[in-house]
Design an enzyme around this catalytic site. Sequence first.
Site, PDB file in Angstrom:
ATOM      1  N   VAL A 119       0.829  -1.203   0.000  1.00  0.00           N
ATOM      2  CA  VAL A 119       0.000   0.000   0.000  1.00  0.00           C
ATOM      3  C   VAL A 119       0.863   1.254   0.000  1.00  0.00           C
ATOM      4  CG1 VAL A 119      -1.778   1.299   1.228  1.00  0.00           C
ATOM      5  CG2 VAL A 119      -1.882  -1.199   1.167  1.00  0.00           C
ATOM      6  N   GLY A 179      -0.915 -15.119  -4.751  1.00  0.00           N
ATOM      7  CA  GLY A 179      -0.736 -13.920  -3.935  1.00  0.00           C
ATOM      8  C   GLY A 179      -2.027 -13.326  -3.417  1.00  0.00           C
ATOM      9  N   LYS A 191     -13.760  -5.249   9.930  1.00  0.00           N
ATOM     10  CA  LYS A 191     -14.329  -4.271   9.005  1.00  0.00           C
ATOM     11  C   LYS A 191     -15.800  -3.983   9.292  1.00  0.00           C
ATOM     12  CE  LYS A 191     -11.074  -5.561   5.356  1.00  0.00           C
ATOM     13  NZ  LYS A 191     -10.889  -6.346   4.098  1.00  0.00           N
TER      14      LYS A 191
END
Length: 438
Positions: A15, A186, A204
């Site tokens: 990120v 991945g 979340k």
Amino acid sequence: MSKRIGVGLLGLGTVGTGVVEILQNPEGRHPLVKELDLIRIGVRDPERKRGVEVKKSLLTKNLEEVIDDPKVQVIIEVIGGIEPARKLIMKAISLGKSVVTANKAVIARHGEEIALAAANAGVYVLIEAAVGGGIPIIEPLKQSLGGNKIQKITGIINGTTNYILTRMTKEGMSCEEVLKIAQNLGYAEADPTADVDGLDAADKISILSGLAFGGPINRSEVLTKGIKQLNSQDVAYANQLGYCVKLLAIAERILKGSQKEQSLPLAVSVQPTLVPNHHPLAGVHGVNNAIFIEGNPVGRVMFYGPGAGAGPTASAVVADLLNIAGISQLNSNHKNLDPLLAASSWRTCHLVKTSEIIQRNYIRLKAEDNPGVIGKIGSHFGECDVSIQSIVQFDTSNKEAEIVVITHQVSNGKVQEALMRITALKEIKGIESHLACL
């Protein structure tokens, strides 16, 4: 006159690399991107080669040095984990610096503490990247949908498990087989526990619940079931019955008559769930995410898109940076926080007991293939006030049958009472699976 914003970055992984690429290539983007100056980057290993070129002078192993730099006004935290991330966020706040974070684990567990500290310091902690990757969902809940009475949030908010379930549905593979493929591609971590056990999704939905309903909940009380034990046989049966199986995170307000409670009761859960093939969420495949919101007066809206990865998550991080930059251009006195952007809590909420959660159910039983077994099962459900939508007998072999029951909406407590009675029948060999049903 424009006011430049000094940015400090904690973490230069997937990120962080995506964020740097955006900041170093502002052409064609919103003009405010050019006003963001990357001052310092905190990393574990400054010598490591990365997918983006950065000046070595920007790098430091001392993460606190990034926060202490007087030229830095905003901290981006993308190191993940709970500590030292929480400590670093709190230090940045104490120094009067706003924070942008993609860290759902910290916000789900310490969001109330962090929000209070930020409000007292007159700074922002923005978290768009913590849920849904590149899907804009945090700011819509804070602002665009702020005039609504949100009834329910239903989300596919973990791309790894959605990829696994998509392959299981389409190809009849087992969870273990697809997980190995996902790791090779991945899509799944070497340790996939947070994904396949539902822990990531629970973090979340805890965050989304707090924003949608106005108050934080206790993350540790969220009913959480992953897909590790999901049998491919149930995925196949669901398909025959007109459903697909998704790992759904759900937060819903519970209506308890006309009584007004001081604390709003909520049902929050993460479970493998049968989704009707005609439902919009049934069409969300692969690593994509979607959040389906029901509110008054908006009705039903769905947010869909890539739920993870460098590009989508970095997009969300920079969106938060631009919000802070825009406020800074207009308001030099950070004590005057935008109440919608800051999104402080305005009520208390609590989770109902698991036994009080109301849902439809898919139950697969193994029984002797004898006349009258289905009638006995139906009778016990009826005696416990469990209404059955359908009851179907599947494969029969060795004088045994598999019986699949789908109930109407009913409390978990009543279903458990009925199943205790049913498993006591001599004809019943066991409960093979019990899933939620949308």
